[in-house]
Design a protein around this motif. Structure first.
Motif, PDB file in Angstrom:
ATOM      1  N   VAL A  31      74.149  20.915  72.392  1.00 54.34           N
ATOM      2  CA  VAL A  31      74.827  22.065  71.823  1.00 54.34           C
ATOM      3  C   VAL A  31      76.312  21.823  71.949  1.00 54.34           C
ATOM      4  N   SER A  32      77.057  22.053  70.856  1.00 51.18           N
ATOM      5  CA  SER A  32      78.498  21.858  70.928  1.00 51.18           C
ATOM      6  C   SER A  32      79.112  22.911  71.845  1.00 51.18           C
ATOM      7  N   ASP A  33      80.358  22.677  72.307  1.00 50.55           N
ATOM      8  CA  ASP A  33      81.035  23.630  73.178  1.00 50.55           C
ATOM      9  C   ASP A  33      81.175  24.984  72.504  1.00 50.55           C
ATOM     10  N   LYS A  34      81.446  24.984  71.198  1.00 59.31           N
ATOM     11  CA  LYS A  34      81.607  26.226  70.445  1.00 59.31           C
ATOM     12  C   LYS A  34      80.307  27.035  70.462  1.00 59.31           C
ATOM     13  N   ASP A  35      79.178  26.362  70.254  1.00 63.29           N
ATOM     14  CA  ASP A  35      77.886  27.036  70.240  1.00 63.29           C
ATOM     15  C   ASP A  35      77.437  27.434  71.645  1.00 63.29           C
ATOM     16  N   ALA A  36      77.892  26.720  72.649  1.00 62.13           N
ATOM     17  CA  ALA A  36      77.444  26.976  74.009  1.00 62.13           C
ATOM     18  C   ALA A  36      77.839  28.369  74.478  1.00 62.13           C
ATOM     19  N   ALA A  37      79.002  28.848  74.035  1.00 64.48           N
ATOM     20  CA  ALA A  37      79.455  30.172  74.457  1.00 64.48           C
ATOM     21  C   ALA A  37      78.540  31.259  73.904  1.00 64.48           C
ATOM     22  N   ALA A  38      78.013  31.066  72.699  1.00 62.58           N
ATOM     23  CA  ALA A  38      77.171  32.068  72.067  1.00 62.58           C
ATOM     24  C   ALA A  38      75.713  31.945  72.495  1.00 62.58           C
ATOM     25  N   ALA A  39      75.298  30.743  72.859  1.00 62.12           N
ATOM     26  CA  ALA A  39      73.892  30.501  73.200  1.00 62.12           C
ATOM     27  C   ALA A  39      73.662  30.745  74.683  1.00 62.12           C
ATOM     28  N   PRO A  40      72.499  31.299  75.034  1.00 60.63           N
ATOM     29  CA  PRO A  40      72.192  31.449  76.464  1.00 60.63           C
ATOM     30  C   PRO A  40      72.051  30.073  77.107  1.00 60.63           C
ATOM     31  N   ALA A  41      72.459  29.971  78.339  1.00 55.73           N
ATOM     32  CA  ALA A  41      72.392  28.688  79.039  1.00 55.73           C
ATOM     33  C   ALA A  41      70.935  28.316  79.275  1.00 55.73           C
ATOM     34  N   LYS A  42      70.531  27.161  78.765  1.00 50.86           N
ATOM     35  CA  LYS A  42      69.177  26.648  78.958  1.00 50.86           C
ATOM     36  C   LYS A  42      69.266  25.193  79.340  1.00 50.86           C
ATOM     37  N   LYS A  43      68.505  24.843  80.317  1.00 51.72           N
ATOM     38  CA  LYS A  43      68.435  23.442  80.709  1.00 51.72           C
ATOM     39  C   LYS A  43      67.440  22.749  79.777  1.00 51.72           C
ATOM     40  N   PRO A  44      67.850  21.627  79.128  1.00 58.80           N
ATOM     41  CA  PRO A  44      66.911  20.948  78.241  1.00 58.80           C
ATOM     42  C   PRO A  44      65.693  20.458  79.013  1.00 58.80           C
ATOM     43  N   LYS A  45      64.533  20.543  78.372  1.00 55.01           N
ATOM     44  CA  LYS A  45      63.301  20.076  79.001  1.00 55.01           C
ATOM     45  C   LYS A  45      63.239  18.560  78.927  1.00 55.01           C
ATOM     46  N   LYS A  46      62.747  17.962  80.005  1.00 56.68           N
ATOM     47  CA  LYS A  46      62.507  16.526  79.997  1.00 56.68           C
ATOM     48  C   LYS A  46      61.281  16.244  79.141  1.00 56.68           C
ATOM     49  N   PRO A  47      61.316  15.164  78.378  1.00 56.46           N
ATOM     50  CA  PRO A  47      60.096  14.764  77.676  1.00 56.46           C
ATOM     51  C   PRO A  47      58.995  14.514  78.706  1.00 56.46           C
ATOM     52  N   THR A  48      57.779  14.833  78.337  1.00 55.09           N
ATOM     53  CA  THR A  48      56.651  14.688  79.246  1.00 55.09           C
ATOM     54  C   THR A  48      55.539  13.891  78.590  1.00 55.09           C
ATOM     55  N   VAL A  49      54.972  12.962  79.328  1.00 60.88           N
ATOM     56  CA  VAL A  49      53.752  12.289  78.895  1.00 60.88           C
ATOM     57  C   VAL A  49      52.627  13.039  79.572  1.00 60.88           C
ATOM     58  N   LYS A  50      51.669  13.482  78.775  1.00 62.17           N
ATOM     59  CA  LYS A  50      50.564  14.293  79.273  1.00 62.17           C
ATOM     60  C   LYS A  50      49.236  13.579  79.050  1.00 62.17           C
ATOM     61  N   VAL A  51      48.168  14.200  79.544  1.00 63.07           N
ATOM     62  CA  VAL A  51      46.809  13.715  79.322  1.00 63.07           C
ATOM     63  C   VAL A  51      46.087  14.728  78.454  1.00 63.07           C
ATOM     64  N   ALA A  52      45.361  14.236  77.455  1.00 68.31           N
ATOM     65  CA  ALA A  52      44.530  15.093  76.614  1.00 68.31           C
ATOM     66  C   ALA A  52      43.117  14.518  76.597  1.00 68.31           C
ATOM     67  N   THR A  53      42.138  15.398  76.560  1.00 68.16           N
ATOM     68  CA  THR A  53      40.745  14.972  76.478  1.00 68.16           C
ATOM     69  C   THR A  53      40.358  14.872  75.008  1.00 68.16           C
ATOM     70  N   THR A  54      39.847  13.694  74.612  1.00 65.63           N
ATOM     71  CA  THR A  54      39.458  13.431  73.228  1.00 65.63           C
ATOM     72  C   THR A  54      38.079  12.772  73.233  1.00 65.63           C
ATOM     73  N   PRO A  55      37.478  12.562  72.059  1.00 65.57           N
ATOM     74  CA  PRO A  55      36.212  11.817  72.003  1.00 65.57           C
ATOM     75  C   PRO A  55      36.342  10.382  72.541  1.00 65.57           C
ATOM     76  N   LEU A  56      37.576   9.859  72.594  1.00 60.19           N
ATOM     77  CA  LEU A  56      37.800   8.511  73.134  1.00 60.19           C
ATOM     78  C   LEU A  56      37.955   8.523  74.651  1.00 60.19           C
ATOM     79  N   GLY A  57      38.020   9.704  75.244  1.00 60.49           N
ATOM     80  CA  GLY A  57      38.240   9.852  76.679  1.00 60.49           C
ATOM     81  C   GLY A  57      39.560  10.558  76.927  1.00 60.49           C
ATOM     82  N   ASP A  58      40.004  10.555  78.169  1.00 57.82           N
ATOM     83  CA  ASP A  58      41.300  11.135  78.519  1.00 57.82           C
ATOM     84  C   ASP A  58      42.381  10.129  78.162  1.00 57.82           C
TER      85      ASP A  58
END
Length: 158
Positions: A31-58
């Motif tokens: 977020v640019s500095d200009k937009d940061a003043a108007a936007a609520p402060a949010k910490k960006p989420k880290k990308p996450t590698v997850k596990v999903a159950t599929t017909p091929l397995g987890d």
């Protein structure tokens, strides 16, 4: 006369089929500095590698549930991925800016960032497949005998 290899023709077809598909990347929006003043402060989420159950397995998936694949020619060398240029159009690298979080059931010590910012799990570069258009799709499994979904231990499922 030089003839292109059959694999090259198949890859070209995959690239043509993938035109216009939006793929998830693990980029963090800024977020640019200009937009940061108007936007609520949010910490960006880290990308996450997850596990999903599929017909091929987890299997490993992205933050948004998109299937992750390993490319056999990469082996466990995590400096220079082998899927580049035309290959990368059909099989984009799963990249992250700095760090990636391992989701529930995964070992954080096995996850990292390899060459080019590409996410690595258990020494395997991770990729997405352009023809997987929704969370849970596993259309890339077994293509060319070299693309495989990755299990929760970080091993390709062949």
């Amino acid at each position: 006369m030089i003839r292109p290899p059959i694999a090259g023709i198949a890859l070209a077809a995959l690239v043509a089929m993938s035109g216009g598909l939006a793929l998830e990347t693990a980029a963090v929006a800024t977020v640019s500095d200009k937009d940061a003043a108007a936007a609520p402060a949010k910490k960006p989420k880290k990308p996450t590698v997850k596990v999903a159950t599929t017909p091929l397995g987890d299997i490993l998936v992205t933050t948004k549930g998109r299937t992750l694949y390993a490319f056999d020619p990469d082996g466990t060398e995590t400096v220079s991925p082998k899927c580049i240029d035309a290959c990368a159009a059909a099989w984009p690298a799963y990249v992250a800016p700095k760090k990636v979080k391992a989701g529930k059931g995964l070992d954080q010590s096995l996850i990292g960032i390899g060459g080019g910012g590409q996410v690595v799990y258990n020494d395997h570069f991770l990729y997405q497949f352009a023809s997987d258009t929704a969370a849970g799709d596993t259309n890339g499994q077994g293509i060319g005998g070299v693309w495989h979904v990755v299990d929760a231990d970080g091993n390709p499922i062949t």
